[in-house]
Design an enzyme around this catalytic site. Structure first.
Site, PDB file in Angstrom:
ATOM      1  N   LYS A   1       8.819 -44.068  10.881  1.00  0.00           N
ATOM      2  CA  LYS A   1       8.397 -45.308  10.218  1.00  0.00           C
ATOM      3  C   LYS A   1       9.113 -46.560  10.699  1.00  0.00           C
ATOM      4  O   LYS A   1       8.679 -47.659  10.402  1.00  0.00           O
ATOM      5  CB  LYS A   1       8.525 -45.167   8.707  1.00  0.00           C
TER       6      LYS A   1
ATOM      7  N   ALA B   1      25.636 -41.121  12.093  1.00  0.00           N
ATOM      8  CA  ALA B   1      26.615 -40.045  11.865  1.00  0.00           C
ATOM      9  C   ALA B   1      27.860 -40.299  12.696  1.00  0.00           C
ATOM     10  O   ALA B   1      27.784 -40.562  13.894  1.00  0.00           O
ATOM     11  CB  ALA B   1      25.995 -38.703  12.208  1.00  0.00           C
TER      12      ALA B   1
ATOM     13  N   GLU C   1      38.021 -31.734   9.812  1.00  0.00           N
ATOM     14  CA  GLU C   1      37.562 -32.491   8.641  1.00  0.00           C
ATOM     15  C   GLU C   1      37.853 -31.667   7.404  1.00  0.00           C
ATOM     16  O   GLU C   1      38.195 -30.484   7.497  1.00  0.00           O
ATOM     17  CB  GLU C   1      36.064 -32.820   8.750  1.00  0.00           C
TER      18      GLU C   1
ATOM     19  N   HIS D   1      30.248 -39.423  -0.700  1.00  0.00           N
ATOM     20  CA  HIS D   1      31.339 -39.452   0.288  1.00  0.00           C
ATOM     21  C   HIS D   1      32.493 -40.207  -0.356  1.00  0.00           C
ATOM     22  O   HIS D   1      32.299 -41.290  -0.899  1.00  0.00           O
ATOM     23  CB  HIS D   1      30.880 -40.141   1.575  1.00  0.00           C
TER      24      HIS D   1
ATOM     25  N   ARG E   1      34.717 -32.621  -0.470  1.00  0.00           N
ATOM     26  CA  ARG E   1      34.354 -34.010  -0.783  1.00  0.00           C
ATOM     27  C   ARG E   1      34.200 -34.334  -2.254  1.00  0.00           C
ATOM     28  O   ARG E   1      34.612 -35.387  -2.709  1.00  0.00           O
ATOM     29  CB  ARG E   1      32.994 -34.309  -0.159  1.00  0.00           C
TER      30      ARG E   1
ATOM     31  N   HIS F   1      25.900 -40.073  -0.333  1.00  0.00           N
ATOM     32  CA  HIS F   1      25.910 -39.833   1.115  1.00  0.00           C
ATOM     33  C   HIS F   1      24.840 -38.845   1.555  1.00  0.00           C
ATOM     34  O   HIS F   1      24.233 -39.004   2.611  1.00  0.00           O
ATOM     35  CB  HIS F   1      27.297 -39.298   1.470  1.00  0.00           C
TER      36      HIS F   1
ATOM     37  N   ARG G   1      27.668 -29.745   0.548  1.00  0.00           N
ATOM     38  CA  ARG G   1      27.644 -29.517   1.994  1.00  0.00           C
ATOM     39  C   ARG G   1      29.034 -29.645   2.612  1.00  0.00           C
ATOM     40  O   ARG G   1      29.766 -30.593   2.328  1.00  0.00           O
ATOM     41  CB  ARG G   1      26.722 -30.552   2.645  1.00  0.00           C
TER      42      ARG G   1
ATOM     43  N   LEU H   1      24.322 -32.187  11.020  1.00  0.00           N
ATOM     44  CA  LEU H   1      23.765 -32.394  12.363  1.00  0.00           C
ATOM     45  C   LEU H   1      23.420 -31.034  12.964  1.00  0.00           C
ATOM     46  O   LEU H   1      22.376 -30.856  13.600  1.00  0.00           O
ATOM     47  CB  LEU H   1      24.766 -33.149  13.243  1.00  0.00           C
TER      48      LEU H   1
HETATM   49  P1  FAD Z   1      17.243 -38.496   9.595  1.00  0.00           P
HETATM   50  O1  FAD Z   1      18.190 -38.525  10.714  1.00  0.00           O
HETATM   51  O2  FAD Z   1      17.546 -39.371   8.450  1.00  0.00           O
HETATM   52  O3  FAD Z   1      15.798 -38.857  10.154  1.00  0.00           O
HETATM   53  C1  FAD Z   1      14.724 -39.074   9.277  1.00  0.00           C
HETATM   54  C2  FAD Z   1      13.616 -39.760  10.036  1.00  0.00           C
HETATM   55  O4  FAD Z   1      12.431 -39.799   9.251  1.00  0.00           O
HETATM   56  C3  FAD Z   1      13.926 -41.192  10.398  1.00  0.00           C
HETATM   57  O5  FAD Z   1      13.471 -41.382  11.718  1.00  0.00           O
HETATM   58  C4  FAD Z   1      13.078 -41.994   9.418  1.00  0.00           C
HETATM   59  O6  FAD Z   1      12.739 -43.274   9.856  1.00  0.00           O
HETATM   60  C5  FAD Z   1      11.865 -41.103   9.313  1.00  0.00           C
HETATM   61  N1  FAD Z   1      11.044 -41.302   8.121  1.00  0.00           N
HETATM   62  C6  FAD Z   1      11.428 -41.354   6.830  1.00  0.00           C
HETATM   63  N2  FAD Z   1      10.358 -41.564   6.043  1.00  0.00           N
HETATM   64  C7  FAD Z   1       9.279 -41.631   6.850  1.00  0.00           C
HETATM   65  C8  FAD Z   1       7.888 -41.845   6.632  1.00  0.00           C
HETATM   66  N3  FAD Z   1       7.380 -42.063   5.419  1.00  0.00           N
HETATM   67  N4  FAD Z   1       7.063 -41.863   7.701  1.00  0.00           N
HETATM   68  C9  FAD Z   1       7.532 -41.671   8.960  1.00  0.00           C
HETATM   69  N5  FAD Z   1       8.853 -41.482   9.212  1.00  0.00           N
HETATM   70  C10 FAD Z   1       9.700 -41.458   8.168  1.00  0.00           C
HETATM   71  N6  FAD Z   1      26.301 -35.319   9.224  1.00  0.00           N
HETATM   72  C11 FAD Z   1      27.064 -34.583  10.064  1.00  0.00           C
HETATM   73  O7  FAD Z   1      26.791 -33.389  10.261  1.00  0.00           O
HETATM   74  N7  FAD Z   1      28.114 -35.163  10.702  1.00  0.00           N
HETATM   75  C12 FAD Z   1      28.458 -36.470  10.533  1.00  0.00           C
HETATM   76  O8  FAD Z   1      29.391 -36.958  11.142  1.00  0.00           O
HETATM   77  C13 FAD Z   1      27.673 -37.253   9.640  1.00  0.00           C
HETATM   78  N8  FAD Z   1      27.975 -38.552   9.410  1.00  0.00           N
HETATM   79  C14 FAD Z   1      27.121 -39.301   8.655  1.00  0.00           C
HETATM   80  C15 FAD Z   1      27.374 -40.665   8.519  1.00  0.00           C
HETATM   81  C16 FAD Z   1      26.485 -41.473   7.813  1.00  0.00           C
HETATM   82  C17 FAD Z   1      26.757 -42.939   7.669  1.00  0.00           C
HETATM   83  C18 FAD Z   1      25.341 -40.894   7.215  1.00  0.00           C
HETATM   84  C19 FAD Z   1      24.373 -41.731   6.456  1.00  0.00           C
HETATM   85  C20 FAD Z   1      25.114 -39.528   7.321  1.00  0.00           C
HETATM   86  C21 FAD Z   1      25.995 -38.734   8.035  1.00  0.00           C
HETATM   87  N9  FAD Z   1      25.777 -37.362   8.181  1.00  0.00           N
HETATM   88  C22 FAD Z   1      26.575 -36.629   9.016  1.00  0.00           C
HETATM   89  C23 FAD Z   1      24.580 -36.735   7.622  1.00  0.00           C
HETATM   90  C24 FAD Z   1      23.554 -36.570   8.743  1.00  0.00           C
HETATM   91  O9  FAD Z   1      23.592 -37.690   9.578  1.00  0.00           O
HETATM   92  C25 FAD Z   1      22.151 -36.393   8.214  1.00  0.00           C
HETATM   93  O10 FAD Z   1      22.105 -35.480   7.165  1.00  0.00           O
HETATM   94  C26 FAD Z   1      21.228 -35.894   9.322  1.00  0.00           C
HETATM   95  O11 FAD Z   1      21.388 -36.692  10.460  1.00  0.00           O
HETATM   96  C27 FAD Z   1      19.792 -35.900   8.845  1.00  0.00           C
HETATM   97  O12 FAD Z   1      18.952 -35.681   9.939  1.00  0.00           O
HETATM   98  P2  FAD Z   1      17.391 -35.624   9.699  1.00  0.00           P
HETATM   99  O13 FAD Z   1      16.775 -35.484  11.035  1.00  0.00           O
HETATM  100  O14 FAD Z   1      17.084 -34.619   8.679  1.00  0.00           O
HETATM  101  O15 FAD Z   1      17.034 -37.033   9.043  1.00  0.00           O
HETATM  102  C1  SIN Z   2      32.031 -38.304   8.110  1.00  0.00           C
HETATM  103  O1  SIN Z   2      32.208 -38.660   9.272  1.00  0.00           O
HETATM  104  O2  SIN Z   2      32.887 -38.352   7.222  1.00  0.00           O
HETATM  105  C2  SIN Z   2      30.678 -37.802   7.737  1.00  0.00           C
HETATM  106  C3  SIN Z   2      30.587 -36.377   8.064  1.00  0.00           C
HETATM  107  C4  SIN Z   2      29.439 -35.767   7.333  1.00  0.00           C
HETATM  108  O3  SIN Z   2      28.811 -36.384   6.475  1.00  0.00           O
HETATM  109  O4  SIN Z   2      29.170 -34.604   7.613  1.00  0.00           O
END
Ligand code: FAD
Ligand code: SIN
Length: 518
Positions: free
Chosen positions: A34, A45, A112, A229, A275, A336, A371, A377
């Site tokens: 989107k 992340a 971590e 977080h 956490r 988070h 989690r 990831l």
């Molecule tokens: P996302 O990466 O969120 O992707 C979702 C996608 O769906 C996006 O492209 C979005 O635009 C799209 N989308 C949503 N709604 C629609 C719609 N209606 N139509 C079309 N597209 C849509 N996890 C770790 O393991 N290690 C880390 O270090 C870590 N750090 C983090 C730091 C931050 C700041 C955050 C917010 C999260 C972190 N996490 C981390 C958690 C992790 O990043 C996420 O849980 C993971 O990346 C989710 O991946 P995903 O592909 O499921 O979703």
């Molecule tokens: C962080 O870097 O603290 C985020 C890691 C995670 O959400 O898994």
């Protein structure tokens, strides 16, 4: 744009991109996302990706740490899949060009909270997600079977005869609503942190996929489990910027306003406790000392090391007038990650035939009630690939129909009503937050039920509905466990509550024993 396709993937984070690369082995894949291709939770992340690959690590130790963090509610089958298959998918990602940080040519692992070993791979110090997205988008762009379509918001799933056969989305180039049919649909829309006023999640994380799947008839599980977080920058005028857990992994200390290191008073594991425990310790210490935030102290660490190891965090803090090497960083918890989501088996199959889900939108049971840091990831890679493979194997021989004619679409029917959004976010933060109680949860459910009856568009109703489902699940679970803490039921109660919440359209909430038997 070309919309005739074999498979549809919704979302371009780690799970969606990895699913698309798997599906591309068996047909044409359309990825609808989107916003920009690289706008997702994945992109932000920081800390890294957990994987049992280092010499002193073992699969069983990673499994054990994940189960302990999950507080008795992990699905052990799903956890084993994650941890055992993780090394293979990380190795593959490295072959596709992902560059994780190295020391002396060898992969560098950090620590971590709640990990018994240094097992977190990271990239560019603290931009791990960005590097993973970069590598996956590059691989997807090279694949002739994958069409990546940005700024194409999916607004609904098409269900015919009890099967998901396609999606409706807004065409990026025109104000048109299109409906496209496919042999299978993979939902990878990520999380729902935006339901809350304070979150680390970017604006795309509005839970669209969860709400669309629920509306289409899929079962939702474990929505009461929301991860806060503990260490998010708490500075007036600054965004809720994440201060990675890896900072504590490298020795950062939590201090109160008197400079006292307080974390060990709440849990003997101190800064490296799970956490939920650290988040509640921060809130309890803030309440005890009548303050709004606590501090993260890295001033005892070498400035050069901090700048090199955490370049993005270092620069961002400087932008807000904070020098990590000299200043204490004000922190408080923010939402988070959502552990719950669309129920799937270990192959990403939801309870709705034709619909698969992977990543944060899904609930495989892999995280249980909480989690383990950096497991998501990895989850996106492993379960994205598995959902893609299952969708490929089970798919209809051809799409149910050809694409219908696009119709004019009034974009105001899709825009999230900002007034309602803000009301929901405040309500969820204060009444369905880190510390919950029956009266507030009941009041949240009542308000959200009433809000859904107001004159709002479909998307806004979806947002409100998902919030209501979370509040109802939180009210239902009369115990405390992992990311769900009830002040009125502060103990964990395995006798009655070692079960999962399950919510389906027009049915009362029920409990199920296992997630992965979907
Ligand atoms: P996302 O990466 O969120 O992707 C979702 C996608 O769906 C996006 O492209 C979005 O635009 C799209 N989308 C949503 N709604 C629609 C719609 N209606 N139509 C079309 N597209 C849509 N996890 C770790 O393991 N290690 C880390 O270090 C870590 N750090 C983090 C730091 C931050 C700041 C955050 C917010 C999260 C972190 N996490 C981390 C958690 C992790 O990043 C996420 O849980 C993971 O990346 C989710 O991946 P995903 O592909 O499921 O979703
Ligand atoms: C962080 O870097 O603290 C985020 C890691 C995670 O959400 O898994």
């Amino acid at each position: 744009m070309q919309t005739s396709t074999d498979f549809i993937v919704i979302g371009s984070g780690v799970a969606g991109l990895r699913a698309a690369l798997e599906l591309a082995n068996g047909g044409r894949v359309t990825v609808l996302t989107k916003d920009r291709l690289d706008e997702s939770n994945t992109e932000y992340a920081q800390g890294g990706v957990a994987v049992a690959l280092s010499d002193d690590d073992e699969i069983d130790l990673h499994v054990e740490d994940t189960l302990i963090a999950g507080a008795g509610l992990c699905d052990e089958t799903a956890v084993r899949v994650l941890v055992e298959e993780g090394p293979r998918y990380i190795t593959e990602l490295i072959e596709w060009g992902a560059q994780f940080d190295r020391e002396g040519g060898e992969l560098a692992f950090t620590r971590e909270a709640a990990h018994s070993r240094r097992r977190i791979l990271h990239a560019h110090g603290d931009s791990t997600g960005r590097e993973i997205v970069r590598a996956l988008i590059a691989a997807a762009k090279k694949h002739p079977n994958i069409q990546l379509t940005a700024h194409a918001a999916t607004i609904g799933l098409t269900v015919e005869n009890g099967r998901c056969v396609g999606v409706q989305f807004i065409d990026p180039s025109e104000s048109l609503r299109r409906e496209v049919f496919a042999r299978a649909v993979v939902l990878a829309t990520g999380g729902a942190g935006q339901l809350f006023a304070q979150t680390t999640n970017p604006s795309v994380a509005t839970g669209d996929g969860m709400a669309m799947a629920y509306a289409a008839g899929a079962m939702m599980c474990d929505l009461e489990f929301v991860q806060f977080h503990p260490t998010v920058l708490a500075l007036a005028g600054a965004p809720r910027f994440l201060l990675s857990e890896a900072l504590r992994g490298e020795g950062a200390i939590l201090r109160n306003h008197d400079g006292e290191a307080f974390a060990k008073r709440y849990d003997e594991r101190g800064e490296l406790a799970p956490r939920d425990i650290v988040a509640r310790a921060i809130v309890a210490e803030a309440q005890r000392t009548n303050q709004n935030c606590m501090f993260l102290d890295l001033t005892h660490l070498d400035a050069g090391f901090l700048r090199e190891r955490f370049p993005k965090i270092f620069e961002t803090c400087l932008r807000y007038g904070l020098d990590m090497a000299k200043d204490l960083l004000p922190v408080s918890p923010a939402v988070h990650y959502v552990m719950g989501g669309v129920r799937t088996d270990t192959h990403g199959r939801t309870t709705l035939p034709g619909l698969y889900a992977a990543g944060e939108v899904a609930c495989t049971g892999v995280h249980g009630a909480n989690r383990l840091a950096s497991n998501s990831l990895l989850e996106g890679l492993v379960f994205g690939a598995r959902a893609g493979a299952a969708a490929l194997g089970d798919a209809l021989p051809s799409p149910a129909k050809a694409e219908s004619e696009p119709i004019e679409f009034d974009l105001s029917d899709w825009r999230l009503d900002q007034r309602t959004k803000a009301r929901v976010q405040e309500l969820m933060w204060w009444k369905v937050g880190l510390l919950r109680r029956a009266e507030e949860l009941q009041s949240a459910v009542a308000e959200l039920t009433q809000l859904a009856e107001e004159k709002i568009n479909r998307r806004t109703r979806n947002f409100v509905t998902l919030a209501r489902l979370m509040a109802e699940a939180a009210l239902w679970r009369e115990e405390s466990r992992g990311g769900h803490y009830r002040e009125d039921f502060p103990a964990r109660d395995d006798k009655h509550w070692q079960v999962h919440s399950a919510q389906s359209l027009n049915q009362p909430i029920q409990s199920i024993a296992r997630i992965s038997e979907a």
